[in-house]
Scaffold this motif. Structure first.
Motif, mmCIF file in Angstrom:
data_model
loop_
_atom_site.group_PDB
_atom_site.id
_atom_site.type_symbol
_atom_site.label_atom_id
_atom_site.label_comp_id
_atom_site.label_asym_id
_atom_site.label_seq_id
_atom_site.Cartn_x
_atom_site.Cartn_y
_atom_site.Cartn_z
ATOM 1 N N UNK A 1 -3.094 10.203 -21.726
ATOM 2 C CA UNK A 1 -3.390 9.706 -23.086
ATOM 3 C C UNK A 1 -4.252 8.461 -23.061
ATOM 4 N N UNK A 2 -5.060 8.129 -23.999
ATOM 5 C CA UNK A 2 -5.916 6.999 -23.841
ATOM 6 C C UNK A 2 -5.616 6.146 -25.357
ATOM 7 N N UNK A 3 -4.398 6.564 -25.799
ATOM 8 C CA UNK A 3 -3.643 5.661 -26.924
ATOM 9 C C UNK A 3 -4.084 6.507 -28.418
ATOM 10 N N UNK A 4 -3.496 5.654 -29.254
ATOM 11 C CA UNK A 4 -3.493 6.353 -30.599
ATOM 12 C C UNK A 4 -4.699 6.288 -31.263
ATOM 13 N N UNK A 5 -5.716 5.673 -30.897
ATOM 14 C CA UNK A 5 -6.830 5.653 -31.675
ATOM 15 C C UNK A 5 -7.561 7.078 -31.440
ATOM 16 N N UNK A 6 -8.287 7.608 -32.354
ATOM 17 C CA UNK A 6 -9.439 8.615 -32.117
ATOM 18 C C UNK A 6 -10.577 8.221 -31.759
ATOM 19 N N UNK A 7 -10.731 8.108 -30.320
ATOM 20 C CA UNK A 7 -12.031 7.478 -29.440
ATOM 21 C C UNK A 7 -13.001 8.372 -29.702
ATOM 22 N N UNK A 8 -14.330 8.192 -29.614
ATOM 23 C CA UNK A 8 -15.353 8.965 -29.316
ATOM 24 C C UNK A 8 -15.198 9.174 -27.721
ATOM 25 N N UNK B 1 -12.957 3.567 -21.801
ATOM 26 C CA UNK B 1 -11.468 3.145 -21.842
ATOM 27 C C UNK B 1 -10.667 3.310 -20.632
ATOM 28 N N UNK C 1 1.754 13.509 -22.322
ATOM 29 C CA UNK C 1 0.878 12.853 -21.438
ATOM 30 C C UNK C 1 1.366 11.453 -21.201
ATOM 31 N N UNK C 2 0.990 10.693 -19.972
ATOM 32 C CA UNK C 2 1.186 9.422 -19.803
ATOM 33 C C UNK C 2 0.088 8.576 -19.932
ATOM 34 N N UNK C 3 0.386 7.280 -20.216
ATOM 35 C CA UNK C 3 -0.546 6.437 -20.469
ATOM 36 C C UNK C 3 -1.654 6.000 -19.342
ATOM 37 N N UNK C 4 -2.655 5.923 -19.520
ATOM 38 C CA UNK C 4 -3.861 5.958 -18.420
ATOM 39 C C UNK C 4 -3.597 4.879 -17.275
#
Lengths: 239, 239
Positions: free
Chosen positions: A207-214, A221, A168-171
Motif C-alpha cells: 500500500x502507498x498509505x491512506x491518501x487516495x493518490x492519483x 511515491x 498489504x504492507x507499507x512500500x
C-alpha cells in the motif's frame, strides 16, 4: 554542467548527431579545443575535447570515461499503466528519471481506459531529464505491454504490486535488496485476476498509505520510497 | 466518492456556494433527500442530506460530522521558492496536497528569479486536489514572503533546510517528531546568508540524495519522505 548525448560512444573519437551538434556548436557556441561532457545513455559519462566543431556532426576526442556516472545504487523497473491524461504520465517519466529509474514499462491493464500508448515522446522526456539531473543512464521506455504479458516475464529481485484491496504492507518496508520491480495499475486499479497473477508470480502486495493518490502520484511515491531508502544508505558512509 | 466544499460549515444546516451547488445539483443531478459528503477545509467531513436542491445555493441537513477526515498524522509546512515555470510549482501544490501537507509558503529567496507570486491559482489547485484525494483539510497557501521574513517566525517542531553545500544529513533520518517545516530554495539555491540564518534558527541542513533534482522534485521528495515515514508507522498497527 551541460551534458550532451551520443548514441554510439565507442572508440577514442566520437561524433554528436545533428541535433546535439547544433546545440553544442550553434547554440552554446563551443569551439575546437573546448572540453564538453557526453553521456552514452548506458551509464558512462565521457569527458571530451572538441576536435571538429562541425555544427551538423561535431567530432570529439575522448579524454576520459567515467562509468556509473549519476547511476543509482539500485535497479528499478517501474511498470505503470499510463494515465488517461498523457501529460500526467509524461510528468511521471520526468520525475522518475530525475530520482533514478532503469526502465519504465507502460502497462495496459484490463481496467485501463488508455489501451494505446506511444513511447517516443516519453523517450525524449527521459533523455532531457537524464541530462538535466546529471545522469549518464537514460531509462529505457519500453513499448506498451499488457499486464498479463508483462507477468509472463521472469521476476528478478523484489517485485511489488500496489493494489487497493487485500492484505498489504507499507512500500518502504517491502523494499528489499537493490533490484526492484514495481507495478502500478490504472485509475481503476488492477483487476483481481491481474493482482492474483502477480502475487502468484511472487510480487508482494503493497500500500502507498491512506491518501487516495492519483496513478502518477502513487507511482512517484513508490519511486521516492526506493530513492529515499538508498540515499539514506548512501550517506551514512559518506557523511 | 465525491466531496463538496462549504466554507462556513457550522450548525445543523449548511449551504453550498453557487459553484458547488451548480456542480452538485446541475452537473451531478442530486435531488432533495440525496446524501452527500462535504468538507469544511479545516479537517472535518460532514455527511449531509440535501434539504433544498437550489442550484444557486443548495441547503444541506448535517447528519454526521467526521473530524480528522483524511488528515495525516503529521503537521507539515512546506516553504518553497516558486519555480520560474509556474506550472511546475502548481504541479507541486497538487502532489503535496495529495500526499498531505498543512501549509505551503511561497518563499522569495535572494537568488529567486521569480520575485512575485500570486497564490490564488494554487489555492484552487489545493482545493480540488484535497477533494480528489479525499481530505477534509485543504492546505493553506500563504501569500509569498521572503526567506528572511519567514525565518523571523518562530519554528515549532523540526525544521529542515535543503541546501547544496555544507554538512548535511539524509532527509529521512532528519525527520523527527510529527511537526515538521521544510525549506526548499530556488533554482540557484539559498544564499549562504539565508542558509546560515536558518541554521542559526535551528533548521537542520539536509540533502535529498545524489541526483540533481529540479526545485519542485526536491520539494516533493522531501514531502514524500515525511509521508512515507508516517504511512510506515500507520500500517504497522493496522495490518
Amino acid at each position: 554542467m551541460e551534458l550532451f548525448y551520443a548514441k554510439e560512444a565507442h572508440g577514442s573519437v566520437i561524433s554528436l548527431d545533428q541535433e546535439e551538434s547544433g546545440h553544442c556548436i550553434k547554440v552554446l557556441r563551443h569551439r575546437v579545443g573546448d572540453e564538453v561532457q557526453v553521456i552514452d545513455g548506458l551509464g558512462t559519462m565521457l569527458r571530451c575535447r572538441i576536435a571538429d566543431a562541425n555544427p551538423r556532426g561535431a567530432q570529439l576526442e575522448v579524454l576520459e570515461r567515467v562509468p556509473g556516472f549519476g547511476v543509482p545504487e539500485y535497479h528499478l523497473t517501474l511498470a505503470c499503466c499510463p494515465t488517461k491524461n498523457n501529460d500526467r504520465f509524461e510528468w511521471l517519466v520526468e520525475k522518475a528519471t530525475e530520482m533514478g529509474v532503469d526502465r519504465i514499462v507502460p502497462l495496459i491493464g484490463e481496467r485501463s481506459e488508455r489501451k494505446v500508448y506511444k513511447s517516443d515522446r516519453a523517450r525524449r522526456i527521459a533523455l532531457s531529464a537524464a541530462k538535466q539531473s546529471l545522469k549518464a543512464l537514460i531509462p529505457e521506455i519500453t513499448e506498451p505491454i499488457t499486464v498479463k504479458e508483462f507477468l509472463q516475464q521472469p521476476l528478478n529481485g523484489t517485485g511489488l504490486i500496489a493494489t487497493c484491496f487485500g492484505e498489504r504492507i507499507g512500500v518502504s518496508e517491502a523494499i528489499d535488496g537493490d533490484e526492484i520491480t514495481i507495478l502500478i495499475g490504472p485509475e481503476g486499479d488492477f483487476s483481481p485476476e491481474e493482482a492474483a497473477m502477480a502475487i502468484a508470480k511472487g510480487y508482494k502486495p503493497i500500500h502507498l498509505g491512506p491518501s487516495r493518490l492519483r496513478t502518477e502520484t502513487a507511482a512517484l511515491a513508490a519511486v521516492s520510497a526506493v530513492y529515499l531508502k538508498f540515499i539514506g544508505k548512501a550517506y551514512v558512509s559518506e557523511d
